[in-house]
Scaffold this active site. Sequence first.
Site, PDB file in Angstrom:
ATOM      1  N   ASN A  86       1.721   0.289   6.934  1.00  0.00           N
ATOM      2  CA  ASN A  86       3.058   0.867   6.837  1.00  0.00           C
ATOM      3  C   ASN A  86       2.982   2.385   6.985  1.00  0.00           C
ATOM      4  O   ASN A  86       2.071   3.019   6.449  1.00  0.00           O
ATOM      5  CB  ASN A  86       3.679   0.524   5.478  1.00  0.00           C
ATOM      6  CG  ASN A  86       3.860  -0.975   5.290  1.00  0.00           C
ATOM      7  OD1 ASN A  86       4.170  -1.692   6.229  1.00  0.00           O
ATOM      8  ND2 ASN A  86       3.656  -1.457   4.069  1.00  0.00           N
ATOM      9  N   HIS A  99      -3.787   2.711   4.478  1.00  0.00           N
ATOM     10  CA  HIS A  99      -4.391   1.467   4.009  1.00  0.00           C
ATOM     11  C   HIS A  99      -3.909   0.326   4.886  1.00  0.00           C
ATOM     12  O   HIS A  99      -2.765   0.317   5.344  1.00  0.00           O
ATOM     13  CB  HIS A  99      -4.033   1.194   2.540  1.00  0.00           C
ATOM     14  CG  HIS A  99      -2.589   1.371   2.219  1.00  0.00           C
ATOM     15  ND1 HIS A  99      -2.033   2.612   1.991  1.00  0.00           N
ATOM     16  CD2 HIS A  99      -1.580   0.478   2.118  1.00  0.00           C
ATOM     17  CE1 HIS A  99      -0.742   2.470   1.751  1.00  0.00           C
ATOM     18  NE2 HIS A  99      -0.426   1.180   1.834  1.00  0.00           N
ATOM     19  N   MET A 100      -4.790  -0.620   5.088  1.00  0.00           N
ATOM     20  CA  MET A 100      -4.461  -1.829   5.831  1.00  0.00           C
ATOM     21  C   MET A 100      -4.298  -2.968   4.833  1.00  0.00           C
ATOM     22  O   MET A 100      -5.202  -3.234   4.037  1.00  0.00           O
ATOM     23  CB  MET A 100      -5.579  -2.136   6.826  1.00  0.00           C
ATOM     24  CG  MET A 100      -5.347  -3.365   7.659  1.00  0.00           C
ATOM     25  SD  MET A 100      -6.654  -3.540   8.913  1.00  0.00           S
ATOM     26  CE  MET A 100      -6.120  -2.343  10.125  1.00  0.00           C
TER      27      MET A 100
HETATM   28  P1  AMP Z   1       2.407   0.520   0.869  1.00  0.00           P
HETATM   29  O1  AMP Z   1       3.737   0.149   0.305  1.00  0.00           O
HETATM   30  O2  AMP Z   1       2.136   0.000   2.250  1.00  0.00           O
HETATM   31  O3  AMP Z   1       2.139   2.015   0.756  1.00  0.00           O
HETATM   32  O4  AMP Z   1       1.326  -0.223  -0.017  1.00  0.00           O
HETATM   33  C1  AMP Z   1       0.840   0.282  -1.223  1.00  0.00           C
HETATM   34  C2  AMP Z   1       0.240  -0.872  -1.952  1.00  0.00           C
HETATM   35  O5  AMP Z   1      -0.621  -0.376  -2.967  1.00  0.00           O
HETATM   36  C3  AMP Z   1       1.251  -1.787  -2.639  1.00  0.00           C
HETATM   37  O6  AMP Z   1       1.129  -3.108  -2.133  1.00  0.00           O
HETATM   38  C4  AMP Z   1       0.878  -1.681  -4.114  1.00  0.00           C
HETATM   39  O7  AMP Z   1       1.053  -2.906  -4.806  1.00  0.00           O
HETATM   40  C5  AMP Z   1      -0.574  -1.262  -4.037  1.00  0.00           C
HETATM   41  N1  AMP Z   1      -1.101  -0.554  -5.206  1.00  0.00           N
HETATM   42  C6  AMP Z   1      -0.516   0.470  -5.851  1.00  0.00           C
HETATM   43  N2  AMP Z   1      -1.322   0.878  -6.861  1.00  0.00           N
HETATM   44  C7  AMP Z   1      -2.431   0.113  -6.814  1.00  0.00           C
HETATM   45  C8  AMP Z   1      -3.629   0.048  -7.583  1.00  0.00           C
HETATM   46  N3  AMP Z   1      -3.860   0.884  -8.626  1.00  0.00           N
HETATM   47  N4  AMP Z   1      -4.554  -0.885  -7.279  1.00  0.00           N
HETATM   48  C9  AMP Z   1      -4.332  -1.736  -6.255  1.00  0.00           C
HETATM   49  N5  AMP Z   1      -3.238  -1.720  -5.484  1.00  0.00           N
HETATM   50  C10 AMP Z   1      -2.295  -0.816  -5.758  1.00  0.00           C
END
Ligand code: AMP
Length: 113
Positions: A86, A99-100
């Site tokens: 995203n 991130h993927m």
């Molecule tokens: P995006 O919305 O594409 O930026 O994805 C960010 C992702 O990071 C979301 O799916 C969150 O659930 C995940 N996320 C946020 N904090 C953490 C964390 N501490 N550990 C693992 N995943 C996380």
Amino acid sequence: MDCLFCKLVARDIPADIVFEDDDVIAFRDIAPQAPTHILIIPKRHISTLNDLTEEDCALVGRLQFTAQKIAKEVGIADDGYRVVMNCNEDGGQTVYHIHMHLLGGRGMAWPPG
Ligand code: AMP
Ligand code: ZN
């Protein structure tokens, strides 16, 4: 730098890590949207896909290849999976370190929401 995923790379916050090498780390998403939901990130901070340079091409390929390896390891490769990156607000990005998403274990709808 005040970046959640840089803190995770530095082990300042905990994560359920499933893969790591010199350049990449992969861990389970804290709020899974599918039975398998793993995030694959570069260890080096890059805020958004818009910040990629030509020099990052191999690194992004490494993210994709890591997704394939993990998909095989966790047993979703044959049934299928989805990878998503995203970018910015309209893309739904909430963490500004690229991130993927690797999503699998259920059928995925198209178009995405
Ligand atoms: P995006 O919305 O594409 O930026 O994805 C960010 C992702 O990071 C979301 O799916 C969150 O659930 C995940 N996320 C946020 N904090 C953490 C964390 N501490 N550990 C693992 N995943 C996380
Ligand atoms: Zn970062």
